[in-house]
Enzyme design. Structure first.
Site, PDB file in Angstrom:
ATOM      1  N   GLY A  15      12.669 -12.431   1.992  1.00  0.00           N
ATOM      2  CA  GLY A  15      13.734 -11.809   1.212  1.00  0.00           C
ATOM      3  C   GLY A  15      14.198 -12.627   0.023  1.00  0.00           C
ATOM      4  O   GLY A  15      15.309 -12.443  -0.473  1.00  0.00           O
ATOM      5  N   HIS A 113       4.426  -7.154  -7.635  1.00  0.00           N
ATOM      6  CA  HIS A 113       3.143  -7.678  -7.133  1.00  0.00           C
ATOM      7  C   HIS A 113       2.901  -9.044  -7.772  1.00  0.00           C
ATOM      8  O   HIS A 113       3.095  -9.202  -8.987  1.00  0.00           O
ATOM      9  CB  HIS A 113       2.008  -6.702  -7.496  1.00  0.00           C
ATOM     10  CG  HIS A 113       0.703  -7.099  -6.896  1.00  0.00           C
ATOM     11  ND1 HIS A 113       0.402  -6.894  -5.566  1.00  0.00           N
ATOM     12  CD2 HIS A 113      -0.372  -7.738  -7.426  1.00  0.00           C
ATOM     13  CE1 HIS A 113      -0.812  -7.358  -5.315  1.00  0.00           C
ATOM     14  NE2 HIS A 113      -1.299  -7.881  -6.425  1.00  0.00           N
TER      15      HIS A 113
HETATM   16  C1  GRF Z   1       6.456 -11.495  -3.083  1.00  0.00           C
HETATM   17  O1  GRF Z   1       5.451 -12.397  -3.430  1.00  0.00           O
HETATM   18  C2  GRF Z   1       6.149 -10.151  -3.698  1.00  0.00           C
HETATM   19  O2  GRF Z   1       5.401 -10.219  -4.876  1.00  0.00           O
HETATM   20  C3  GRF Z   1       5.344  -9.468  -2.643  1.00  0.00           C
HETATM   21  O3  GRF Z   1       5.886  -9.920  -1.426  1.00  0.00           O
HETATM   22  C4  GRF Z   1       6.498 -11.195  -1.600  1.00  0.00           C
HETATM   23  C5  GRF Z   1       7.882 -11.111  -1.047  1.00  0.00           C
HETATM   24  O4  GRF Z   1       8.507 -12.370  -0.977  1.00  0.00           O
HETATM   25  N1  GRF Z   1       5.353  -8.034  -2.824  1.00  0.00           N
HETATM   26  P1  GRF Z   1      10.042 -12.476  -0.556  1.00  0.00           P
HETATM   27  O5  GRF Z   1      10.192 -11.862   0.814  1.00  0.00           O
HETATM   28  O6  GRF Z   1      10.833 -11.731  -1.589  1.00  0.00           O
HETATM   29  O7  GRF Z   1      10.344 -13.937  -0.554  1.00  0.00           O
END
Ligand code: GRF
Length: 212
Positions: A15, A113
């Protein structure tokens, strides 16, 4: 009727992107917006803990709690409509969004992404696999993509991208750290532009910020 730009965040993991968005709203970088719920399919998601810490409704809604896909999706839709959600923000949500939700929120769901789509995306391209593939390809540039969500993985219209250099000594881990830092800048920025109407999700418009 709420006059705020109501956002629901879907997250399955740590998160950190969700937290970056919460912080941006708190300091006024995203104006006139509020997060009406953070929804996770994973009861242990860090995102739910962050939501609780900030007093944001943190909801565990998982397919396993329902008898069918239909009732699962209806529960999600009801949660979203009750909270007058305008935009769904996927932030590390590891479950594919079903067509019924996409239909109800057409051009109102975005994802981030950790690479420059359309390269290094698609089914199975998530987490460290993305950065491993970028390093293996010997690409000298990677980056972050914010895109509209449609029925295919990492496929919807690209709304915003920012690049980051891949240095010769980068490993998947160092690249992942650089990209994640960039995500924390870019995702709140994208949401602000969308909330202010400067980016229309149903229009052909890509915003690119190139790193110096
Ligand atoms: C991020 O790298 C995002 O690009 C991908 O999932 C990851 C989520 O990371 N879709 P976090 O949970 O926000 O730290």
């Amino acid at each position: 009727m709420s006059t705020k730009f109501n956002i629901a965040v879907f997250a399955s993991g740590k998160g950190s992107n969700f937290k970056a968005i919460v912080d941006a709203i708190k300091r006024g970088s995203i104006r006139n917006a509020q997060i009406v719920a953070v929804i996770s399919n994973n009861a242990d998601a860090g995102a739910l803990a962050i939501g609780r810490e900030y007093g944001i409704p943190a909801l565990h809604i998982s397919r396993t709690q329902f008898a069918s896909n239909e009732t699962f999706n209806m529960a999600i839709l009801e949660t979203l409509t009750t909270r007058q959600t305008i935009l769904i923000v996927l932030a590390g949500y590891m479950k594919k969004i079903d067509p019924i939700i996409i239909e109800n929120f057409k051009d109102r769901i975005i994802n981030i992404h950790p690479a420059l789509l359309p390269s290094f995306g698609g089914k199975g391209m998530y987490g460290m696999r993305v950065h491993e593939a970028v390093i293996a390809s010997k690409a000298t540039v990677s980056g972050v993509t914010v895109h509209v969500v449609d029925e295919e993985y990492d496929h919807g219209r690209i709304v915003l991208q920012k690049t980051v250099a891949v240095d010769p000594h980068d490993t998947p881990e160092t690249l992942a750290a650089k990209v994640l830092k960039l995500e924390h800048e870019i995702y709140p920025q994208a949401i602000q532009l969308i909330a202010e109407g400067q980016i229309a999700l149903d229009a052909e418009q890509v915003t690119r910020f190139n790193s110096p």
